[in-house]
Design a protein around this motif. Structure first.
Motif, PDB file in Angstrom:
ATOM      1  N   MET A  20     -28.500 -31.048  28.574  1.00  0.00           N
ATOM      2  CA  MET A  20     -28.221 -29.660  28.822  1.00  0.00           C
ATOM      3  C   MET A  20     -27.994 -29.252  30.420  1.00  0.00           C
ATOM      4  SD  MET A  20     -30.973 -26.683  27.897  1.00  0.00           S
ATOM      5  CE  MET A  20     -30.908 -27.080  26.041  1.00  0.00           C
ATOM      6  N   GLY A  21     -27.142 -28.431  30.500  1.00  0.00           N
ATOM      7  CA  GLY A  21     -27.028 -28.164  31.913  1.00  0.00           C
ATOM      8  C   GLY A  21     -27.789 -27.002  32.554  1.00  0.00           C
ATOM      9  N   PRO A  22     -27.743 -26.820  33.788  1.00  0.00           N
ATOM     10  CA  PRO A  22     -28.753 -25.925  34.541  1.00  0.00           C
ATOM     11  C   PRO A  22     -28.634 -24.423  33.813  1.00  0.00           C
ATOM     12  CG  PRO A  22     -27.457 -27.077  36.068  1.00  0.00           C
ATOM     13  CD  PRO A  22     -26.951 -27.473  34.704  1.00  0.00           C
ATOM     14  N   ALA A  23     -27.830 -24.060  33.281  1.00  0.00           N
ATOM     15  CA  ALA A  23     -27.555 -22.661  32.983  1.00  0.00           C
ATOM     16  C   ALA A  23     -28.312 -22.610  31.434  1.00  0.00           C
ATOM     17  CB  ALA A  23     -26.229 -22.172  32.646  1.00  0.00           C
ATOM     18  N   GLY A  24     -28.275 -23.770  30.836  1.00  0.00           N
ATOM     19  CA  GLY A  24     -29.085 -23.748  29.407  1.00  0.00           C
ATOM     20  C   GLY A  24     -30.456 -23.916  29.857  1.00  0.00           C
ATOM     21  N   ARG A  25     -30.797 -24.628  30.789  1.00  0.00           N
ATOM     22  CA  ARG A  25     -32.236 -24.407  31.045  1.00  0.00           C
ATOM     23  C   ARG A  25     -32.770 -23.318  31.727  1.00  0.00           C
ATOM     24  NH1 ARG A  25     -30.907 -30.112  32.795  1.00  0.00           N
ATOM     25  NH2 ARG A  25     -30.045 -29.219  35.017  1.00  0.00           N
ATOM     26  N   LEU A  26     -31.868 -22.368  32.451  1.00  0.00           N
ATOM     27  CA  LEU A  26     -32.401 -20.964  32.775  1.00  0.00           C
ATOM     28  C   LEU A  26     -32.652 -20.124  31.709  1.00  0.00           C
ATOM     29  CD1 LEU A  26     -30.135 -20.556  35.955  1.00  0.00           C
ATOM     30  CD2 LEU A  26     -32.651 -20.858  35.792  1.00  0.00           C
ATOM     31  N   ASP A  27     -31.353 -20.305  30.601  1.00  0.00           N
ATOM     32  CA  ASP A  27     -31.533 -19.409  29.339  1.00  0.00           C
ATOM     33  C   ASP A  27     -33.002 -19.737  28.782  1.00  0.00           C
ATOM     34  OD1 ASP A  27     -29.315 -18.218  29.885  1.00  0.00           O
ATOM     35  OD2 ASP A  27     -28.239 -19.679  28.440  1.00  0.00           O
ATOM     36  N   TRP A  73     -16.747  -5.034  37.739  1.00  0.00           N
ATOM     37  CA  TRP A  73     -16.421  -6.315  37.368  1.00  0.00           C
ATOM     38  C   TRP A  73     -17.476  -6.625  36.657  1.00  0.00           C
ATOM     39  CZ3 TRP A  73     -18.727 -11.227  37.611  1.00  0.00           C
ATOM     40  CH2 TRP A  73     -17.884 -12.140  37.249  1.00  0.00           C
ATOM     41  N   ARG A  74     -17.270  -7.464  35.513  1.00  0.00           N
ATOM     42  CA  ARG A  74     -18.239  -8.007  34.612  1.00  0.00           C
ATOM     43  C   ARG A  74     -17.757  -9.499  34.126  1.00  0.00           C
ATOM     44  NH1 ARG A  74     -20.545  -4.466  35.912  1.00  0.00           N
ATOM     45  NH2 ARG A  74     -21.415  -2.665  34.688  1.00  0.00           N
ATOM     46  N   CYS A  75     -18.474 -10.334  34.137  1.00  0.00           N
ATOM     47  CA  CYS A  75     -18.113 -11.930  33.679  1.00  0.00           C
ATOM     48  C   CYS A  75     -18.090 -11.828  32.239  1.00  0.00           C
ATOM     49  CB  CYS A  75     -19.373 -12.665  34.170  1.00  0.00           C
ATOM     50  SG  CYS A  75     -19.023 -14.442  33.828  1.00  0.00           S
ATOM     51  N   ALA A  76     -16.863 -12.372  31.883  1.00  0.00           N
ATOM     52  CA  ALA A  76     -16.518 -12.441  30.375  1.00  0.00           C
ATOM     53  C   ALA A  76     -17.223 -13.496  29.590  1.00  0.00           C
ATOM     54  CB  ALA A  76     -15.201 -12.672  30.290  1.00  0.00           C
ATOM     55  N   ARG A  77     -17.847 -14.380  30.362  1.00  0.00           N
ATOM     56  CA  ARG A  77     -18.773 -15.451  29.629  1.00  0.00           C
ATOM     57  C   ARG A  77     -19.989 -15.065  29.866  1.00  0.00           C
ATOM     58  NH1 ARG A  77     -16.833 -21.193  31.047  1.00  0.00           N
ATOM     59  NH2 ARG A  77     -18.083 -21.498  29.161  1.00  0.00           N
ATOM     60  N   ALA A  78     -20.617 -14.164  30.491  1.00  0.00           N
ATOM     61  CA  ALA A  78     -21.980 -13.913  30.567  1.00  0.00           C
ATOM     62  C   ALA A  78     -22.595 -13.394  29.502  1.00  0.00           C
ATOM     63  CB  ALA A  78     -22.348 -12.838  31.750  1.00  0.00           C
TER      64      ALA A  78
END
Length: 77
Positions: A1-8, A70-75
């Protein structure tokens, strides 16, 4: 799991040494990524962009802010 997943996984659980360690790991991952990306991406942007796009990029970097609306499409994915 990457850092973003750990943050989630940690959403709503911030604080203390665990959060500090997680942030340090994220920064280490970003440093590795940036070291690989920057020597490639930045020179390409300098050389490959049309004048108008290069000017917009320069203005964006100088402002230090995301464009209004601006909005991140993947966020939200």
């Amino acid at each position: 799991m990457g850092p973003a997943g750990r943050l989630d996984q940690r959403q709503g659980q911030w604080g203390g040494a665990e959060a500090r360690q997680l942030c340090q790991r994220l920064l280490q991952t970003l440093e590795k990524h940036n070291a690989k990306e920057e020597p490639i991406s930045y020179p390409q942007a300098d050389e490959g962009l049309e004048d108008a796009a290069a000017r917009r990029l320069g203005e964006f970097l100088a402002a230090g802010q995301m464009p209004e609306g601006w909005r991140c499409a993947r966020a939200s994915a």
